[in-house]
Design a protein around this motif. Structure first.
Motif, PDB file in Angstrom:
ATOM      1  N   ILE A   4      37.876  21.965  24.567  1.00  0.00           N
ATOM      2  CA  ILE A   4      39.340  22.547  24.162  1.00  0.00           C
ATOM      3  C   ILE A   4      39.851  23.569  24.710  1.00  0.00           C
ATOM      4  O   ILE A   4      41.228  23.622  25.070  1.00  0.00           O
ATOM      5  CB  ILE A   4      39.503  22.562  22.432  1.00  0.00           C
ATOM      6  N   GLY A   5      39.211  24.704  24.774  1.00  0.00           N
ATOM      7  CA  GLY A   5      39.482  25.670  25.428  1.00  0.00           C
ATOM      8  C   GLY A   5      39.933  25.851  26.819  1.00  0.00           C
ATOM      9  O   GLY A   5      40.723  26.369  27.437  1.00  0.00           O
ATOM     10  N   ALA A   6      38.893  24.862  27.567  1.00  0.00           N
ATOM     11  CA  ALA A   6      39.218  24.501  29.072  1.00  0.00           C
ATOM     12  C   ALA A   6      40.426  23.776  29.331  1.00  0.00           C
ATOM     13  O   ALA A   6      41.217  24.313  30.185  1.00  0.00           O
ATOM     14  CB  ALA A   6      38.030  23.668  29.663  1.00  0.00           C
ATOM     15  N   ALA A   7      40.933  22.937  28.416  1.00  0.00           N
ATOM     16  CA  ALA A   7      41.823  21.919  28.651  1.00  0.00           C
ATOM     17  C   ALA A   7      43.229  22.928  28.385  1.00  0.00           C
ATOM     18  O   ALA A   7      44.197  22.872  28.968  1.00  0.00           O
ATOM     19  CB  ALA A   7      41.936  20.796  27.524  1.00  0.00           C
ATOM     20  N   PHE A   8      43.155  23.865  26.978  1.00  0.00           N
ATOM     21  CA  PHE A   8      44.378  24.701  26.953  1.00  0.00           C
ATOM     22  C   PHE A   8      44.256  25.592  27.957  1.00  0.00           C
ATOM     23  O   PHE A   8      45.567  25.832  28.296  1.00  0.00           O
ATOM     24  CB  PHE A   8      43.792  25.606  25.577  1.00  0.00           C
ATOM     25  N   THR A   9      43.484  26.257  28.591  1.00  0.00           N
ATOM     26  CA  THR A   9      43.674  27.214  29.977  1.00  0.00           C
ATOM     27  C   THR A   9      44.124  26.633  30.942  1.00  0.00           C
ATOM     28  O   THR A   9      45.061  26.890  31.700  1.00  0.00           O
ATOM     29  CB  THR A   9      42.345  27.865  29.998  1.00  0.00           C
ATOM     30  N   PRO A  59      49.912   7.678  35.684  1.00  0.00           N
ATOM     31  CA  PRO A  59      48.793   6.925  36.529  1.00  0.00           C
ATOM     32  C   PRO A  59      47.834   7.532  36.928  1.00  0.00           C
ATOM     33  O   PRO A  59      46.721   6.751  37.079  1.00  0.00           O
ATOM     34  CB  PRO A  59      49.876   6.259  37.512  1.00  0.00           C
ATOM     35  N   GLY A  60      47.891   8.960  37.099  1.00  0.00           N
ATOM     36  CA  GLY A  60      46.552   9.374  37.660  1.00  0.00           C
ATOM     37  C   GLY A  60      45.547   9.456  36.756  1.00  0.00           C
ATOM     38  O   GLY A  60      44.386   9.378  36.951  1.00  0.00           O
ATOM     39  N   TYR A  61      45.726   9.598  35.343  1.00  0.00           N
ATOM     40  CA  TYR A  61      44.656   9.345  34.264  1.00  0.00           C
ATOM     41  C   TYR A  61      44.233   7.964  34.234  1.00  0.00           C
ATOM     42  O   TYR A  61      43.090   7.865  33.976  1.00  0.00           O
ATOM     43  CB  TYR A  61      45.456   9.791  32.716  1.00  0.00           C
ATOM     44  N   SER A 150      40.751  14.304  33.285  1.00  0.00           N
ATOM     45  CA  SER A 150      40.557  14.774  31.677  1.00  0.00           C
ATOM     46  C   SER A 150      40.485  13.570  30.994  1.00  0.00           C
ATOM     47  O   SER A 150      40.551  12.321  31.485  1.00  0.00           O
ATOM     48  CB  SER A 150      41.898  15.228  31.562  1.00  0.00           C
ATOM     49  N   GLN A 151      39.585  13.857  29.987  1.00  0.00           N
ATOM     50  CA  GLN A 151      39.422  12.830  28.972  1.00  0.00           C
ATOM     51  C   GLN A 151      40.570  12.866  28.020  1.00  0.00           C
ATOM     52  O   GLN A 151      41.728  13.723  28.297  1.00  0.00           O
ATOM     53  CB  GLN A 151      38.169  13.329  28.011  1.00  0.00           C
ATOM     54  N   LEU A 152      40.613  11.576  27.320  1.00  0.00           N
ATOM     55  CA  LEU A 152      41.777  11.670  26.540  1.00  0.00           C
ATOM     56  C   LEU A 152      42.246  12.792  25.563  1.00  0.00           C
ATOM     57  O   LEU A 152      43.350  13.040  25.828  1.00  0.00           O
ATOM     58  CB  LEU A 152      41.658  10.390  25.489  1.00  0.00           C
ATOM     59  N   ALA A 153      41.327  13.515  24.734  1.00  0.00           N
ATOM     60  CA  ALA A 153      41.483  14.406  24.252  1.00  0.00           C
ATOM     61  C   ALA A 153      42.118  15.698  25.111  1.00  0.00           C
ATOM     62  O   ALA A 153      42.931  16.225  24.293  1.00  0.00           O
ATOM     63  CB  ALA A 153      40.433  14.836  23.340  1.00  0.00           C
ATOM     64  N   SER A 154      41.214  15.986  25.905  1.00  0.00           N
ATOM     65  CA  SER A 154      41.893  17.017  26.734  1.00  0.00           C
ATOM     66  C   SER A 154      43.243  16.762  27.562  1.00  0.00           C
ATOM     67  O   SER A 154      43.984  17.557  27.454  1.00  0.00           O
ATOM     68  CB  SER A 154      40.805  17.089  28.190  1.00  0.00           C
ATOM     69  N   LEU A 155      43.615  15.614  27.732  1.00  0.00           N
ATOM     70  CA  LEU A 155      44.884  15.159  28.366  1.00  0.00           C
ATOM     71  C   LEU A 155      45.965  15.403  27.337  1.00  0.00           C
ATOM     72  O   LEU A 155      46.970  16.008  27.638  1.00  0.00           O
ATOM     73  CB  LEU A 155      45.049  13.670  28.649  1.00  0.00           C
ATOM     74  N   GLY A 156      45.737  15.069  25.858  1.00  0.00           N
ATOM     75  CA  GLY A 156      46.410  15.352  24.820  1.00  0.00           C
ATOM     76  C   GLY A 156      46.990  16.916  24.769  1.00  0.00           C
ATOM     77  O   GLY A 156      48.073  17.159  24.484  1.00  0.00           O
ATOM     78  N   ILE A 157      45.872  17.819  24.852  1.00  0.00           N
ATOM     79  CA  ILE A 157      46.032  19.072  24.672  1.00  0.00           C
ATOM     80  C   ILE A 157      46.850  19.815  25.798  1.00  0.00           C
ATOM     81  O   ILE A 157      47.699  20.503  25.642  1.00  0.00           O
ATOM     82  CB  ILE A 157      44.408  19.737  24.647  1.00  0.00           C
ATOM     83  N   ILE A 158      46.512  19.229  27.072  1.00  0.00           N
ATOM     84  CA  ILE A 158      47.314  19.685  28.086  1.00  0.00           C
ATOM     85  C   ILE A 158      48.931  19.326  28.242  1.00  0.00           C
ATOM     86  O   ILE A 158      49.609  20.347  28.134  1.00  0.00           O
ATOM     87  CB  ILE A 158      46.819  18.913  29.578  1.00  0.00           C
ATOM     88  N   ILE A 159      49.068  18.169  27.658  1.00  0.00           N
ATOM     89  CA  ILE A 159      50.490  17.758  27.469  1.00  0.00           C
ATOM     90  C   ILE A 159      51.139  18.631  26.236  1.00  0.00           C
ATOM     91  O   ILE A 159      52.263  18.922  26.777  1.00  0.00           O
ATOM     92  CB  ILE A 159      50.411  16.051  27.255  1.00  0.00           C
TER      93      ILE A 159
END
Length: 220
Positions: A4-9, A59-61, A150-159
């Protein structure tokens, strides 16, 4: 660092690195606020533009539609068209138009839902969104590989971080225009320059992406 921290960063770094120039565009927009061009048009327009860019990057995901930079550069035609239209219609606005617009704003203020929906459907909102998409079109080539890794959870955090950071960007730009010196400079000199800035932005987008090579291939 946790996932989560990595995706946030990653979200903060990616947004900041790809949207620094949007602060200048937002400054110009906020300096043009008047009776028929409201803050909400700018905010809704930029959020709409960011949504379009994110959707184009998804589409990249899913495994990789790569958008050529030359074709992305065609988005530069949007701010060019808007800038030319502003130059041609600069002297055509009349007090009657402003009075009607003012009355509409007054009517909408009594109904928050109508005001919200009308702002979303306003041509002003779509003009801002068009500039946001054109200026951020190249971000797609960065967001596609970011989303792909990114995994789905990480993608959601990034967006989610992207949308939060856009709110911060809008707040910073608006607060800067509230500073007396900056507000005076932008109000006095910003209005006449906006069409030329938009045209220059469009040309730069097309040049930087190599779109002119696509439109005018070199003869061999």
């Amino acid at each position: 660092m946790s996932r989560i921290g990595a995706a946030f960063t990653e979200g903060i770094i990616a947004f900041t690195a790809t949207n620094i120039d949007d602060i200048i565009i937002l400054l110009l927009f906020f300096s043009q606020i008047n009776v028929y061009f409201r803050r909400r048009h700018i905010v809704f327009g930029y959020y709409l533009g960011l949504t379009v860019i994110i959707l184009a990057s998804l589409p990249g995901y899913f495994g990789g539609l790569i958008v050529p930079r030359e074709w992305i550069g065609l988005l530069g035609l949007l701010p060019i068209a808007i800038g030319i239209k502003q130059l041609l219609s600069r002297e055509k606005e009349t007090p009657q138009v402003q009075a009607v617009t003012s009355e509409l704003e007054y009517d909408k203020s009594g109904n928050p839902i109508l005001s919200f929906l009308t702002s979303i459907l306003s041509p002003q909102t779509y003009k801002v969104a068009a500039v946001a998409v054109a200026n951020g079109g190249d971000n797609i080539s960065i967001y596609i590989p970011l989303f792909a890794g990114s995994q789905l959870a990480s993608l959601g955090i990034i967006i989610a971080v992207f949308f939060l950071m856009l709110g911060v960007w809008c707040a910073i730009a608006y607060l800067l225009t509230r500073q007396p010196t900056i507000a005076y400079m932008l109000t006095r000199y910003g209005q006449p320059l906006v069409p030329f800035v938009l045209i220059g932005l469009g040309l730069f987008i097309m040049y930087e992406r190599g779109t002119f090579n696509l439109l005018f291939p070199a003869q061999t």
